[in-house]
Motif scaffolding. Structure first.
Motif, PDB file in Angstrom:
ATOM      1  N   MET A   7       1.701   8.895   7.582  1.00 43.05           N
ATOM      2  CA  MET A   7       3.065   8.510   7.943  1.00 43.05           C
ATOM      3  C   MET A   7       3.397   8.850   9.396  1.00 43.05           C
ATOM      4  O   MET A   7       4.247   8.186  10.010  1.00 43.05           O
ATOM      5  N   ASP A   8       2.725   9.846   9.971  1.00 45.43           N
ATOM      6  CA  ASP A   8       2.880  10.090  11.405  1.00 45.43           C
ATOM      7  C   ASP A   8       2.352   8.891  12.197  1.00 45.43           C
ATOM      8  O   ASP A   8       2.975   8.452  13.179  1.00 45.43           O
TER       9      ASP A   8
ATOM     10  N   GLU B 160      10.859   9.767   6.790  1.00 47.12           N
ATOM     11  CA  GLU B 160      11.494  11.066   7.037  1.00 47.12           C
ATOM     12  C   GLU B 160      10.582  12.241   6.687  1.00 47.12           C
ATOM     13  O   GLU B 160      10.117  12.948   7.583  1.00 47.12           O
ATOM     14  N   LYS B 161      10.282  12.436   5.397  1.00 46.45           N
ATOM     15  CA  LYS B 161       9.487  13.622   5.078  1.00 46.45           C
ATOM     16  C   LYS B 161       8.971  13.604   3.642  1.00 46.45           C
ATOM     17  O   LYS B 161       9.486  12.902   2.773  1.00 46.45           O
TER      18      LYS B 161
ATOM     19  N   GLY C   2       0.821  -1.197   0.000  1.00 44.59           N
ATOM     20  CA  GLY C   2       0.000   0.000   0.000  1.00 44.59           C
ATOM     21  C   GLY C   2       0.861   1.255   0.000  1.00 44.59           C
ATOM     22  O   GLY C   2       2.095   1.191   0.032  1.00 44.59           O
ATOM     23  N   ALA C   3       0.214   2.419  -0.006  1.00 42.17           N
ATOM     24  CA  ALA C   3       0.947   3.682  -0.064  1.00 42.17           C
ATOM     25  C   ALA C   3       1.891   3.832   1.124  1.00 42.17           C
ATOM     26  O   ALA C   3       3.035   4.278   0.972  1.00 42.17           O
TER      27      ALA C   3
ATOM     28  N   LYS D 221      10.799   4.326   0.822  1.00 44.38           N
ATOM     29  CA  LYS D 221      11.548   5.414   0.190  1.00 44.38           C
ATOM     30  C   LYS D 221      12.150   6.361   1.225  1.00 44.38           C
ATOM     31  O   LYS D 221      13.238   6.902   1.030  1.00 44.38           O
ATOM     32  N   GLY D 222      11.442   6.621   2.309  1.00 47.69           N
ATOM     33  CA  GLY D 222      11.957   7.505   3.356  1.00 47.69           C
ATOM     34  C   GLY D 222      11.699   8.966   3.092  1.00 47.69           C
ATOM     35  O   GLY D 222      11.181   9.685   3.947  1.00 47.69           O
TER      36      GLY D 222
END
Length: 336
Positions: free
Chosen positions: A284-285, A298-299, A226-227, A234-235
């Motif tokens: 992602m959090d 990461e971001k 999934g996403a 990938k980070g």
């Protein structure tokens, strides 16, 4: 059986076997490569197993149609595109209908051995068979097809007139890119604006013309797929973090598909989502805070690009009588 068998043109092995999946196999396969023989069945009054077999050379495997002798039962299911979602549909369908036959149509034979082990009878040509199926679900993605609407048309023709045909589409055609609200009845992107949505809408139109149903699914996911899994790997991702996403777990997409199939509705569009939209950053959090993964995201680095949409499928839930097992992405992470 041997009393009514005639062999011509080749030296035939001593023993011919017929297995439950409908394929012929030979005890000494090296003596008889199937790719060089055509087998035609001519039933006799005595029994099917006493059929007369005529074997001739210079035929191909494409002419060997093991589906012709099938008897289709009232709960049998054809899955066009038995990938991750299709296999889950097969598993859940068999739990509800023990003893049913489940057929899978694929583009290649690459995964046929896997499908057989899962109890799915695979073929490249099920939708070209002369018989009709009471339940048909089309889960194949458009990128594997040169004529996606044509594939949907052939699949629709494989469903009997009183049967149930479902196409699992995408929520992408909804015309919203400002993180706004969206439901089953929201407007869709006009044909001609986007090649991506054009192919889906044209396929959906074929399904609806044949009286089939469409299930527009939001982003599918499960553990490791999934996403969230892609971004975690990938980070750092070149995308805007405030884009709103909508999710549905693969298991819930399968259970909703089955619930719709069983209703035997005609010409309807439904929506599959968990009703808990999240921004990319929020997704992602949650992943980072869960402590369930061996690495940290990461971001997101972009501030450009379209936004998303906030999907709500309360209408689908009420009509179908369905609720998801995974009520939200956060709930999924809690139960990993």
């Amino acid at each position: 059986m041997a009393d009514n068998v005639h062999f011509t043109a080749i030296h035939f092995p001593k023993l011919l076997l017929f297995n439950p999946l409908g394929f012929f196999s030979f005890k000494s396969p090296k003596l008889f490569p199937v790719s060089h023989a055509r087998i035609r069945l001519k039933s006799t009054p005595s029994s099917f197993m006493a059929s007369q077999l005529q074997v001739s050379e210079s035929a191909t495997t494409e002419e060997f149609d093991h589906s012709s002798a099938r008897t289709i039962g009232e709960h049998d299911l054809l899955i066009v595109g038995p990938g991750v979602l299709g296999r889950l549909v097969a598993e859940k369908w068999r739990q509800e209908h023990p003893g049913c036959q489940i057929f899978g149509q694929t583009v290649t034979t690459n995964h046929h051995d896997e499908l057989i082990k899962l109890g799915i009878d695979p073929s490249l040509k099920w939708t070209e068979a002369s018989h009709k199926f009471p339940y048909v679900i089309f889960c194949a993605p458009p990128y594997q097809s040169e004529d996606y609407p044509g594939d949907l048309r052939r699949a629709a023709l494989s469903c009997d007139r009183e049967g149930s045909f479902l196409f699992t589409s995408s929520s992408a055609p909804y015309d919203c890119n400002d993180n706004g609200e969206c439901n089953e009845d929201s407007p869709v992107v006009p044909i001609g604006r986007s090649p991506r949505t054009d192919v889906l809408l044209k396929a959906e139109n074929v399904v609806l013309e044949f009286g089939g149903c469409v299930l527009r699914l939001s982003a599918l996911y499960k553990d490791g797929k999934g996403a969230h899994a892609y971004w975690l790997e990938k980070g750092v991702v070149d995308a805007r973090p405030d884009h709103i996403l909508n999710f549905i777990h693969y298991e819930d997409a399968a259970s909703l598909s089955i619930a719709i199939l069983k209703k035997k509705l005609k010409g309807r569009i439904f929506l599959g989502c968990d009703n808990h939209p999240l921004s990319r950053q929020e997704v992602m959090d949650l992943v980072n805070q869960s402590g369930k993964f061996g690495k940290k995201f990461e971001k997101f680095t972009s501030s450009d690009g379209p936004l998303g949409k906030r999907l709500n499928n309360s209408k689908t839930r009420q009509e179908i009588g369905w609720e998801p097992k995974y009520s939200s992405f956060a709930y999924f992470l809690e139960n990993l």
